[in-house]
Design a protein around this motif. Structure first.
Motif, PDB file in Angstrom:
ATOM      1  N   ARG A 431      40.371  31.487  39.504  1.00  9.51           N
ATOM      2  CA  ARG A 431      39.062  31.356  39.056  1.00  9.51           C
ATOM      3  C   ARG A 431      38.685  30.226  38.145  1.00  9.51           C
ATOM      4  NH1 ARG A 431      39.552  36.787  40.366  1.00  9.51           N
ATOM      5  NH2 ARG A 431      37.892  37.699  41.639  1.00  9.51           N
ATOM      6  N   PHE A 434      33.451  30.996  35.337  1.00  8.02           N
ATOM      7  CA  PHE A 434      32.951  32.662  35.388  1.00  8.02           C
ATOM      8  C   PHE A 434      31.707  32.640  36.572  1.00  8.02           C
ATOM      9  CE2 PHE A 434      30.066  35.526  33.863  1.00  8.02           C
ATOM     10  CZ  PHE A 434      30.599  36.811  33.666  1.00  8.02           C
ATOM     11  N   LEU A 527      38.260  35.410  33.019  1.00  2.00           N
ATOM     12  CA  LEU A 527      38.347  35.105  34.708  1.00  2.00           C
ATOM     13  C   LEU A 527      39.352  36.051  35.333  1.00  2.00           C
ATOM     14  CD1 LEU A 527      38.534  31.006  33.807  1.00  2.00           C
ATOM     15  CD2 LEU A 527      36.478  32.528  34.528  1.00  2.00           C
TER      16      LEU A 527
END
Length: 528
Positions: A431, A434, A527
């Protein structure tokens, strides 16, 4: 002007045909006598009385109780029980009975209660023989003009259980066939969730009409009083699988009310599928209601899942002549609560159906942080666009539906059954920023009739931020559809308003899901 002079002035102002002011709690000292013969009563008289009362300053009678009642502990108060053999109409063939609540503990504002027979009202004097008291704490010699705290109503299908209760300020509750209390309604809300202290009007007097033989409805009238307004209320209660309650309201403001809440509903939401901020309890979900449903004046059905926010949250949904709104408990699955003591899956939903045109205003939703289930932290009401001003009469009529069944959906749209949220992104991929995932389940309508190749589309809009990874697919486990998407809030922590519905071509298939998402502080965004 002393109280006795004020009473005489009000009597004179109502005319010769008006009922003397015995019904008022604050008038009981001078008006209750040994001659307690019936006095003419009607809703028209009550409205005239409330109008005249509003001309004079409000007089509070909170705490005007003998010290012995003020000092009662919780256990002592619970030890005061009304004797069922003294219930109103227990010795008749009426389909209804009424039992009275004793004053004390949290209920320190005397309420005067009357019985109405053939259009004549008789004051119910306090009688200690109506109650059994099993505690050692002495109550003392209580006066005959003490009054009561409120009352509850019983129906012939089960006289041992009550189906409605009026107790505390202007609060009242009712049940459907589940016979399980939950959320409450109120006569009026004033200055809820605004700067300053909220005002809680109270029903200071009630009139209970003895039902005619064979009648299946119960009629109740109430006088509302507060520093800001006086009011007259008429209730018609019709028990059933859904308990139907017709309410007529006449308000006569003493002062300008900029934030008046009409048909206010009060509920509790601590933990649910979409909000687990306070999740230390062993039960998966704890709430009396899981969403606010709205039917706008234009015919749009809206569903707003409730939350237990970290900070007080106020949402306003502007409308013109709303067709209805309510706090509903759609989740009826015991397994989702696992509470075999208070049975949250049986809690009644309450739907407000306006009668006539209410004009412009808004349906307001207040969500207050709570750490336990004993605090009602959810409030919803209709707020008229224009302030309610003194020397005016304001009339509102509506119908309340209490019970398991949701309001009728005339367009046969699918409804939201669950809202779940969690960290966004793609499993197995790193990731880079967010995002927050939303999964919304819809059932009903024509969804279970659609073929596997139906091109159902999730229509999503957000007040800011970005929407990605959207999908809408059949969910055969519920005979419905699941819509999913990620919301990328960006760097701001300001709340984001979201709307979602499913459509096939240009035709909506579902009600509109509305939500307000508050992104966490930047320091708390993980994350993983």
């Amino acid at each position: 002007m002393d109280r006795r002079t004020l009473i005489k002035t009000l009597i004179a102002g109502l005319g010769a045909s008006a009922l003397p002011l015995a019904p008022l709690a604050w008038a009981r000292e001078s008006e209750i006598s040994s001659d307690n013969s019936g006095k003419p009563f009607s809703y028209a008289w009550l409205k005239g009385y409330a109008r005249e009362l509003a001309v004079h300053p409000y007089i509070s009678h909170e705490g005007e109780l003998p010290q012995s009642l003020k000092q009662l502990s919780w256990d002592d108060y619970q030890a005061i029980r009304f004797r069922k053999d003294h219930a109103l109409w227990a010795d008749s063939d009426s389909a209804f009975q009424a039992q009275l609540f004793h004053l004390g503990l949290y209920f320190q504002s005397p309420v005067t209660i009357h019985e109405v027979i053939d259009g004549k009202a008789t004051t119910l004097r306090y009688n200690p023989e109506f109650f059994d008291y099993e505690s050692e704490q002495p109550l003392g010699n209580l006066p005959g003009d003490l009054g009561y705290a409120g009352f509850r109503l019983h129906y012939q299908t089960n006289f041992s259980l009550d189906f409605a209760a009026f107790l505390g300020a202007s609060y009242f509750r009712a049940v459907g066939s589940e016979m399980q209390y939950g959320m409450s309604a109120r006569g009026l809300a004033i200055d809820t969730a605004v700067n300053g202290e909220e005002e809680f009007p109270r029903f200071s007097a009630f009139w209970l009409e003895k039902p005619q033989p064979g009648s299946q409805v119960m009629r109740v009238w109430a006088l509302l009083d507060s520093p800001s307004t006086a009011g007259a209320y008429a209730f018609v209660l019709d028990p059933g699988s859904n308990m139907v309650m017709d309410v007529d309201v006449a308000l006569y403001p003493r002062t300008e009310m900029k934030r008046a809440g009409i048909a206010p509903l009060t509920s509790m939401y601590q933990v649910g599928e979409n909000n687990r901020r306070v999740d230390y309890d062993w039960r998966p979900e704890i709430h009396d209601s899981d969403g606010l449903a709205m039917l706008s004046g234009s015919g749009e059905w809206l569903w707003r899942p409730l939350e237990n926010p970290a900070h007080l949250r106020f949402n306003s949904f502007s409308d013109n002549n709303p067709q209805g709104f309510g706090l509903l408990q759609r989740d009826r699955n015991f397994d989702h609560y696992q509470d075999d003591g208070v049975f949250y899956e049986r809690r009644p939903s309450v739907w407000v159906q306006p009668k006539g045109e209410w004009g412009k205003g808004s349906i307001d939703l207040v969500e207050i942080p709570t750490v336990d289930e004993t605090f009602d932290n959810i409030v919803a009401f209709w707020h008229p666009e224009k302030p309610l001003k003194p020397e005016q009469e304001y009339l509102f009529s509506y119908r309340l539906h209490w019970g398991e069944r949701a309001p009728v959906n005339p367009r046969e749209l699918a409804t939201v059954q669950a809202t779940r949220t969690g960290l966004g992104g793609v499993v197995g991929q790193k990731r880079e920023y967010f995002s927050w995932r939303f999964a919304v389940d819809f059932v009903g309508g024509v969804l279970d009739m659609l073929g596997s190749d139906a091109e159902v589309e999730a229509v999503i809009s957000a007040s800011r931020g970005g929407v990605e990874i959207t999908s809408a697919r059949p969910l055969f486990a519920i005979d419905g559809y699941r819509a999913m998407f990620d919301l990328v809030p960006g760097d701001s922590e300001e709340p984001i308003n979201i709307r979602l519905y499913l459509r096939l071509g240009d035709e909506p298939l579902t009600e509109t899901w509305v939500y307000q998402y508050s992104p966490p502080p930047m320091s708390e965004r993980r994350l993983y």
